[in-house]
Design an enzyme around this catalytic site. Structure first.
Site, mmCIF file in Angstrom:
data_model
loop_
_atom_site.group_PDB
_atom_site.id
_atom_site.type_symbol
_atom_site.label_atom_id
_atom_site.label_comp_id
_atom_site.label_asym_id
_atom_site.label_seq_id
_atom_site.Cartn_x
_atom_site.Cartn_y
_atom_site.Cartn_z
ATOM 1 C CE LYS A 21 -1.901 1.684 4.034
ATOM 2 N NZ LYS A 21 -1.669 3.129 4.171
ATOM 3 C CG ASN A 22 2.267 2.681 3.599
ATOM 4 O OD1 ASN A 22 1.086 2.949 3.340
ATOM 5 N ND2 ASN A 22 2.713 2.492 4.830
ATOM 6 N NE ARG A 92 0.270 12.058 7.222
ATOM 7 C CZ ARG A 92 0.734 13.219 7.625
ATOM 8 N NH1 ARG A 92 -0.071 14.104 8.125
ATOM 9 N NH2 ARG A 92 2.012 13.487 7.534
ATOM 10 C CB CYS A 116 -5.619 10.403 11.326
ATOM 11 S SG CYS A 116 -4.048 9.699 11.755
ATOM 12 N NE ARG A 121 -0.043 9.921 10.127
ATOM 13 C CZ ARG A 121 -0.373 8.883 9.381
ATOM 14 N NH1 ARG A 121 -1.568 8.367 9.454
ATOM 15 N NH2 ARG A 121 0.506 8.323 8.565
ATOM 16 N N PRO A 122 1.506 16.223 11.532
ATOM 17 C CG PRO A 122 3.342 17.136 12.649
ATOM 18 C CD PRO A 122 2.335 16.020 12.718
ATOM 19 C CG LEU A 125 9.447 17.546 9.370
ATOM 20 C CD1 LEU A 125 9.852 16.160 9.834
ATOM 21 C CD2 LEU A 125 10.506 18.568 9.793
ATOM 22 C CG ASP A 306 2.227 1.203 9.729
ATOM 23 O OD1 ASP A 306 1.865 2.067 10.549
ATOM 24 O OD2 ASP A 306 2.434 1.469 8.525
ATOM 25 N NE ARG A 398 -7.538 4.474 5.202
ATOM 26 C CZ ARG A 398 -6.639 4.670 6.174
ATOM 27 N NH1 ARG A 398 -7.009 4.725 7.427
ATOM 28 N NH2 ARG A 398 -5.372 4.838 5.898
HETATM 29 C C1 UD1 Z 1 4.054 6.626 6.753
HETATM 30 C C2 UD1 Z 1 3.117 5.461 6.493
HETATM 31 C C3 UD1 Z 1 2.524 4.955 7.792
HETATM 32 C C4 UD1 Z 1 3.622 4.648 8.791
HETATM 33 C C5 UD1 Z 1 4.576 5.823 8.941
HETATM 34 C C6 UD1 Z 1 5.774 5.508 9.820
HETATM 35 C C7 UD1 Z 1 2.237 5.907 4.295
HETATM 36 C C8 UD1 Z 1 1.041 6.239 3.473
HETATM 37 N N1 UD1 Z 1 2.050 5.882 5.610
HETATM 38 O O1 UD1 Z 1 3.270 7.682 7.291
HETATM 39 O O2 UD1 Z 1 1.764 3.783 7.496
HETATM 40 O O3 UD1 Z 1 3.033 4.355 10.046
HETATM 41 O O4 UD1 Z 1 5.073 6.237 7.660
HETATM 42 O O5 UD1 Z 1 6.443 4.393 9.341
HETATM 43 O O6 UD1 Z 1 3.307 5.627 3.786
HETATM 44 N N2 UD1 Z 1 6.277 14.261 11.343
HETATM 45 C C9 UD1 Z 1 6.422 15.600 11.657
HETATM 46 N N3 UD1 Z 1 6.341 16.513 10.655
HETATM 47 C C10 UD1 Z 1 6.129 16.148 9.345
HETATM 48 C C11 UD1 Z 1 5.990 14.788 9.039
HETATM 49 C C12 UD1 Z 1 6.064 13.858 10.062
HETATM 50 O O7 UD1 Z 1 6.611 15.955 12.813
HETATM 51 O O8 UD1 Z 1 6.088 17.022 8.484
HETATM 52 C C13 UD1 Z 1 6.358 13.244 12.427
HETATM 53 C C14 UD1 Z 1 5.033 12.493 12.606
HETATM 54 O O9 UD1 Z 1 4.152 13.180 13.458
HETATM 55 C C15 UD1 Z 1 5.515 11.195 13.211
HETATM 56 C C16 UD1 Z 1 6.880 10.991 12.557
HETATM 57 O O10 UD1 Z 1 7.260 12.247 12.020
HETATM 58 O O11 UD1 Z 1 5.697 11.315 14.596
HETATM 59 C C17 UD1 Z 1 6.896 9.971 11.449
HETATM 60 O O12 UD1 Z 1 5.873 10.243 10.529
HETATM 61 P P1 UD1 Z 1 6.052 9.929 8.960
HETATM 62 O O13 UD1 Z 1 7.240 9.050 8.777
HETATM 63 O O14 UD1 Z 1 5.987 11.188 8.213
HETATM 64 O O15 UD1 Z 1 4.751 9.082 8.654
HETATM 65 P P2 UD1 Z 1 3.860 9.167 7.350
HETATM 66 O O16 UD1 Z 1 4.701 9.405 6.162
HETATM 67 O O17 UD1 Z 1 2.709 10.062 7.615
#
Ligand code: UD1
Length: 426
Positions: A21-22, A92, A116, A121-122, A125, A306, A398
């Site tokens: 999926k990812n 997202r 969510c 989930r900001p 970055l 996950d 999903r």
């Molecule tokens: C992706 C995966 C999700 C998985 C996660 C971590 C997809 C569609 N989803 O989510 O299934 O659980 O990686 O392996 O691929 N963060 C910030 N600022 C940002 C972005 C992230 O602070 O701009 C923080 C998040 O709050 C979290 C951490 O970084 O604590 C990791 O999040 P991130 O790796 O970005 O997860 P996703 O890409 O949303």
């Protein structure tokens, strides 16, 4: 629709894992950068993939599902630069179209995806990365836009190794002038898959899978066919299902290298695992109980967040006490409230959960709060005494391609029931 699961003891047989999926969602979004149609195979038939296809169509691209389970994406008709608000809120991963749209058209505007069920989930970055490449970022009234007449390569250090930010910046930088270096990049296998796809289009990216990714901008990209990697989280869910219910299964279409953190933890709990080239065999004697084990979730190659809920379902039936630290999404324990309704003993304190194993769980009525939390409830129900009914299964659909159907192949007693019909009949 609900799921009705009758705890039916050990599982056995073979099951084949779908495409990731990812990886699929990001590669579909990255296809917006292509110069012509891309034929993508290994795309799982899940609701999130349909949502991403909807996002792409809303922008003016073609996203056509074929009979053989592949999708053709042709971005040449893109004429809108604002992904559907309704779809961004629903999923997202829709914001992964930002990087490609900004790179190719110099503009994108989207609704902020917000939090969510697993906590905030900001996307700060992602936005900092676009700004470093020269984009002007505007955030107002829940919307965010990025604009640039030309992006320029830059050095970008991520505060945390965010998967989504790494991928969004990587796609934005493909067509930028000069070199972009992303440091403290996430190292997930899905990022390597996206790099491979983009390089097949003609991009020049090196280093995915390490914490430093280097992107040399190119003028334009072509088209390609591509097959996405297998879903390591789906495979991990089946592996943990055997740990919970006992029995033996051969899990086909998986890359054991991607599962090392889970494999080592499952072995610690007493599960036997044989690693093949493209499969794993998982065995657990139903007569013995699992041993308790502690985990701390981390970015790859650490234990995946996950699979944390599924692992907790296993530990809830173990002998002893486990400490679970959630190091990625601190609020990801909502599903434990449902597990305790089955008799599990789980105490949550912030990002820590203490699980005291019990000999048996009992079936009851539950609601899946989110995707992986829902999967954990299914696993617990497989080993519970009696019948469990789970609502909220749209969360599970999903991200899993027919999880109930695949578990039935392993002998689980699990069926979908249309409750509206049941009510009418009653
Ligand atoms: C992706 C995966 C999700 C998985 C996660 C971590 C997809 C569609 N989803 O989510 O299934 O659980 O990686 O392996 O691929 N963060 C910030 N600022 C940002 C972005 C992230 O602070 O701009 C923080 C998040 O709050 C979290 C951490 O970084 O604590 C990791 O999040 P991130 O790796 O970005 O997860 P996703 O890409 O949303």
């Amino acid at each position: 629709m609900i799921l009705k699961i009758t705890g039916s003891g050990p599982l056995s047989g073979r099951v084949t894992v779908s495409g990731a999926k990812n990886a699929a969602l990001k590669i579909m979004a990255a296809s917006l950068l292509a110069g012509g149609p891309c034929r993508l195979t290994g795309i799982p038939q899940i609701a999130d993939v349909n949502t991403m296809a909807g996002v792409l169509r809303g922008l003016g691209a073609v996203a056509d599902f074929q009979q053989d389970g592949c999708v053709i994406i042709d971005p040449r008709g893109v004429n809108r630069l604002e992904p559907s608000e309704e779809l961004v809120i629903r999923m997202r991963a829709s914001i992964q179209v930002m990087g490609p749209l900004l790179a190719r058209f110099g503009y994108v505007k989207t609704r902020q995806p917000g939090g969510c069920n697993i906590g905030p989930r900001p996307i700060d970055l992602h936005l900092k990365g676009f700004a470093a490449l020269g984009a002007e970022i505007k955030e107002e009234c829940g919307y965010v836009s990025a604009k640039a007449s030309a992006l320029k390569g830059a050095e970008i250090l991520l505060d945390v190794p965010s998967v989504g930010a790494t991928e969004n910046i990587m796609t934005a930088a493909c067509l930028a002038e000069g070199t972009t270096v992303i440091r403290n990049a996430a190292r997930e296998p899905e990022i390597i898959d996206e790099q491979n796809f983009l390089n097949r289009l003609g991009a020049n990216i090196k280093g995915a899978g390490t914490d430093t990714i280097k992107i040399e901008g190119v003028k334009e990209l072509g088209a390609t066919d591509y097959t996405v990697i297998p879903d390591r989280i789906e495979a991990g869910t089946f592996m943990t299902a055997i740990a919970v219910a006992g029995g033996e299964a051969r899990i086909e279409n998986t890359i054991p290298e991607h599962q090392q953190a889970l494999i080592s933890k499952l072995r610690e709990t007493g599960v036997e695992i044989i690693e093949g080239d493209t499969y794993v065999i998982v065995r657990r004697c139903p007569k013995t109980r699992l041993r308790a084990s502690n985990i701390r979730t981390m970015p790859y190659p650490g234990f995946p967040t996950d699979v944390q809920p599924q692992f907790v379902a296993a530990m809830s039936l173990s002998e002893g006490t486990s400490e679970i630290i959630e190091g990625v999404f601190p609020l990801r324990f909502k599903y434990t409230e449902e597990l305790t309704k089955m008799g599990a003993k789980v105490t949550v304190d912030g990002k820590q959960a203490i699980v005291t194993g019990v000999p048996t769980l009992h079936g009851t009525t539950l609601e899946a709060p989110d995707l992986r939390g829902g999967a954990a409830l299914i696993l617990a129900a497989l080993a519970a005494e009696g019948v469990t009914e789970i609502s909220g299964i749209d969360h599970i659909d999903r991200g899993y391609e027919d999880l109930p159907g695949k578990l039935s192949l392993l002998g689980a007693s699990i069926e979908r029931i249309d409750v509206t019909k049941k009510r009418q009949a009653g």
